[in-house]
Structure formats: C-alpha cells, structure tokens
Design a protein around this motif. Sequence first.
Motif, PDB file in Angstrom:
ATOM      1  N   SER A 169       0.843  -1.200   0.000  1.00  0.00           N
ATOM      2  CA  SER A 169       0.000   0.000   0.000  1.00  0.00           C
ATOM      3  C   SER A 169       0.876   1.246   0.000  1.00  0.00           C
ATOM      4  CB  SER A 169      -0.907   0.010   1.234  1.00  0.00           C
ATOM      5  OG  SER A 169      -1.819  -1.062   1.190  1.00  0.00           O
ATOM      6  N   ARG A 170       0.285   2.375  -0.425  1.00  0.00           N
ATOM      7  CA  ARG A 170       1.061   3.621  -0.476  1.00  0.00           C
ATOM      8  C   ARG A 170       1.700   3.923   0.878  1.00  0.00           C
ATOM      9  NH1 ARG A 170      -0.369   5.406  -5.412  1.00  0.00           N
ATOM     10  NH2 ARG A 170      -2.504   5.501  -6.032  1.00  0.00           N
ATOM     11  N   ILE A 171       0.910   3.906   1.925  1.00  0.00           N
ATOM     12  CA  ILE A 171       1.430   4.011   3.287  1.00  0.00           C
ATOM     13  C   ILE A 171       0.899   2.778   4.008  1.00  0.00           C
ATOM     14  CG2 ILE A 171       1.553   5.388   5.391  1.00  0.00           C
ATOM     15  CD1 ILE A 171       1.138   7.866   3.654  1.00  0.00           C
ATOM     16  N   HIS A 172       1.720   1.748   4.073  1.00  0.00           N
ATOM     17  CA  HIS A 172       1.319   0.394   4.458  1.00  0.00           C
ATOM     18  C   HIS A 172       1.359   0.175   5.973  1.00  0.00           C
ATOM     19  CE1 HIS A 172       0.824  -3.815   2.948  1.00  0.00           C
ATOM     20  NE2 HIS A 172       1.183  -4.070   4.198  1.00  0.00           N
ATOM     21  N   ALA A 173       2.462   0.585   6.597  1.00  0.00           N
ATOM     22  CA  ALA A 173       2.651   0.325   8.030  1.00  0.00           C
ATOM     23  C   ALA A 173       3.468   1.454   8.647  1.00  0.00           C
ATOM     24  CB  ALA A 173       3.350  -1.013   8.238  1.00  0.00           C
ATOM     25  N   LEU A 231      -1.399  -0.096   8.817  1.00  0.00           N
ATOM     26  CA  LEU A 231      -2.250   1.088   8.635  1.00  0.00           C
ATOM     27  C   LEU A 231      -3.393   0.786   7.673  1.00  0.00           C
ATOM     28  CD1 LEU A 231       0.537   3.825   8.460  1.00  0.00           C
ATOM     29  CD2 LEU A 231      -0.890   3.192  10.414  1.00  0.00           C
ATOM     30  N   ASN A 232      -4.158  -0.259   7.995  1.00  0.00           N
ATOM     31  CA  ASN A 232      -5.317  -0.683   7.193  1.00  0.00           C
ATOM     32  C   ASN A 232      -4.920  -0.970   5.743  1.00  0.00           C
ATOM     33  OD1 ASN A 232      -7.107  -0.408   9.399  1.00  0.00           O
ATOM     34  ND2 ASN A 232      -7.215   1.789   9.017  1.00  0.00           N
ATOM     35  N   GLU A 265      -2.014  -6.644  13.425  1.00  0.00           N
ATOM     36  CA  GLU A 265      -2.458  -5.254  13.369  1.00  0.00           C
ATOM     37  C   GLU A 265      -1.399  -4.383  14.032  1.00  0.00           C
ATOM     38  OE1 GLU A 265      -5.158  -4.100  11.747  1.00  0.00           O
ATOM     39  OE2 GLU A 265      -5.448  -6.173  11.123  1.00  0.00           O
ATOM     40  N   SER A 266      -0.857  -4.889  15.150  1.00  0.00           N
ATOM     41  CA  SER A 266       0.174  -4.174  15.892  1.00  0.00           C
ATOM     42  C   SER A 266       0.990  -5.193  16.670  1.00  0.00           C
ATOM     43  CB  SER A 266      -0.476  -3.177  16.855  1.00  0.00           C
ATOM     44  OG  SER A 266       0.518  -2.471  17.562  1.00  0.00           O
TER      45      SER A 266
END
Length: 154
Positions: free
Chosen positions: A97-101, A116-117, A130-131
């Motif tokens: 993703s563009r901003i993944h984690a 980050l969803n 998730e974390s």
Amino acid sequence: MSCRRCGEILNANANFCWSCGANQVESTSPDTQAVPIVSVPESVISGIHTGPTGSHGHEFVLASGPEAGSRFKVVESPLTIGRDESCGILLDDISVSRIHAELTRTANGHIALRDLNSLNGTYTNGARVESVTLGSGDEVRIGKYKLVFWEASR
C-alpha cells in the motif's frame, strides 16, 4: 472458492488468501518439484540469519525482493513503510500500500510495528498482525518483501 485456512470467500484464480495470506494452490501438483539446497553462500547466512555484527542501531535487513541485502536503520519515530516516496522505508511494488505500516519507538526503547489498514496486510513471523512489538530476528512480510528486524546492540 473459499480459503483453506480461514474460510474467506476468494476469487476463483486466487493463489493466496487476501485475508490470512494462506497458500491456496495444491502443493502436491505435478508441476511442483522439490529441489534440495546443497550449499548456501556464507554471505547469505552471515548477513540475514545471524544479524549484523558490531555496534548498530535498530535496523531491518531486506531478505527478499529486488534489493535483497539492503539495510534500513530505524532512527526516526514514527517511520512509515510503503510505496509512497514520502515513506522512510520505500518498498516499490503494487503489492504494498502507499502508506502500508508504521514503526514507532515504545517508552522502553523497543520498536512497535502497526499496520495502517493496508489491503494485503502485514505479517510478522507468518501471522497477520495489526500491531506488534518487534524482537531481534523477527521476520516481517509486507507485500512481496520480507524484512528481518534486528534490535540495537547494547
């Protein structure tokens, strides 16, 4: 078609479950062949499996992907991981993703990883998370990339 592990409804052509990451392809198919590893170069073993030597800070070693062997120091907090050019750790692939984690430093100095969803999820030691607080030698999978985390030497 549904996932073999979690039962999630999948696309008929899916090789992996989008929800839990489980392999959906029969591993005993005639096209699959096991090839024994006779030897592994010392550079692979020393760089990835045993971690960095000497004094170092928190860092990731890219274990798979186009730039395997690259090291990313975790200096700033928070530090984002993704395919957007603004990310501190740039993983340039459509599976990311563009901003993944995001990585953050905890009060006791450890590093926490938070998804980050992202669409494809973030995995630590094979489990979707998730974390999680990372420990030395933890394997993080984001898209097609596999990174190994090494804690700062004390």
